[in-house]
Design an enzyme around this catalytic site. Structure first.
Site, short mmCIF file in Angstrom:
data_model
loop_
_atom_site.label_atom_id
_atom_site.label_comp_id
_atom_site.label_asym_id
_atom_site.label_seq_id
_atom_site.Cartn_x
_atom_site.Cartn_y
_atom_site.Cartn_z
N TYR A 15 0.81 -1.21 0.00
CA TYR A 15 0.00 0.00 0.00
C TYR A 15 0.85 1.27 0.00
O TYR A 15 0.32 2.37 -0.02
CB TYR A 15 -0.90 0.02 1.26
N GLY A 16 2.17 1.10 0.05
CA GLY A 16 3.05 2.26 0.22
C GLY A 16 4.08 2.37 -0.88
O GLY A 16 3.75 2.33 -2.07
N THR A 17 5.34 2.46 -0.47
CA THR A 17 6.41 2.72 -1.42
C THR A 17 6.71 1.54 -2.34
O THR A 17 7.45 1.69 -3.30
CB THR A 17 7.70 3.10 -0.68
N LEU A 18 6.12 0.37 -2.04
CA LEU A 18 6.36 -0.80 -2.90
C LEU A 18 5.38 -0.88 -4.07
O LEU A 18 5.52 -1.73 -4.95
CB LEU A 18 6.27 -2.09 -2.08
N GLU A 90 11.56 -4.33 5.22
CA GLU A 90 10.54 -3.61 6.00
C GLU A 90 10.85 -3.63 7.51
O GLU A 90 10.03 -3.18 8.31
CB GLU A 90 9.15 -4.20 5.75
N1 PCA Z 1 6.39 -0.40 2.11
C1 PCA Z 1 5.38 -1.37 2.39
C2 PCA Z 1 4.86 -0.95 3.72
C3 PCA Z 1 4.98 0.51 3.69
C4 PCA Z 1 6.00 0.77 2.66
O1 PCA Z 1 6.40 1.84 2.26
C5 PCA Z 1 4.31 -1.29 1.33
O2 PCA Z 1 4.47 -0.59 0.33
O3 PCA Z 1 3.27 -1.92 1.53
#
Ligand code: PCA
Length: 161
Positions: A15-18, A90
């Protein structure tokens, strides 16, 4: 055809930077980390606070179901090598914990097209956290994280810290 049928695959909701287009997506594509297969766009069944926190503007989904918003992201099937890499990347279990979450499928791209229709519910791991600072609860919450969004809180890549 499933190129990885002989190796255990695990579902991970990012949900984030990935996510695609976000600063760490290239880690998912780096085959030296393992392999991934995109399965679906989805959103959490329950709302969760997705906040941006720390001096490095890191996104965190707080493990507080019922607060915040239903979070949008992408589901991947990852092999064991990638799962190990992601756990390390992570900071699991100190910074994030990998827990199971219920998701509503918005767009299915994987096989099993008959079974996994839009609107169906699937379970997946997610990197969320219970080890957050209480003051993060005051931060704005987001439904669909974008490092380049109007909030101006651009993620600081590890290499730049
Ligand atoms: N990386 C993981 C968790 C938060 C982040 O930046 C993601 O993208 O889900």
């Amino acid at each position: 055809m499933n190129f990885n049928y002989d190796c255990k695959m695990t579902r991970v909701f990012v949900y984030g930077t990935l996510k695609e287009g976000q600063p760490n997506y290239d880690r998912m594509l780096d085959i030296t980390n393992g392999t991934v297969q995109f399965l679906a766009r989805a959103r959490t069944v329950d709302p969760y606070p997705l906040v941006i926190a720390t001096d490095d503007n890191i996104p965190f989904m707080l493990n507080l179901p019922g607060k915040g918003q239903r979070v949008r992201g992408e589901v991947y099937e990852v092999d064991d090598k990638m799962l190990k890499f992601l756990d390390w990347f992570e900071g699991c279990p100190d910074m994030y914990q990998r827990t199971l979450v219920q998701l509503e499928v918005e767009e299915w791209a994987g096989e099993d097209e008959d079974e996994q229709k839009t609107g169906s519910i699937v379970e997946s791991f997610v990197y969320n956290t219970t080890t957050y600072k209480p003051e993060w609860l005051q931060n704005p919450t987001y439904e669909n994280y974008d490092t380049y969004g109007d909030h101006g809180l651009k993620y600081v890549c590890r290499e730049d810290r």
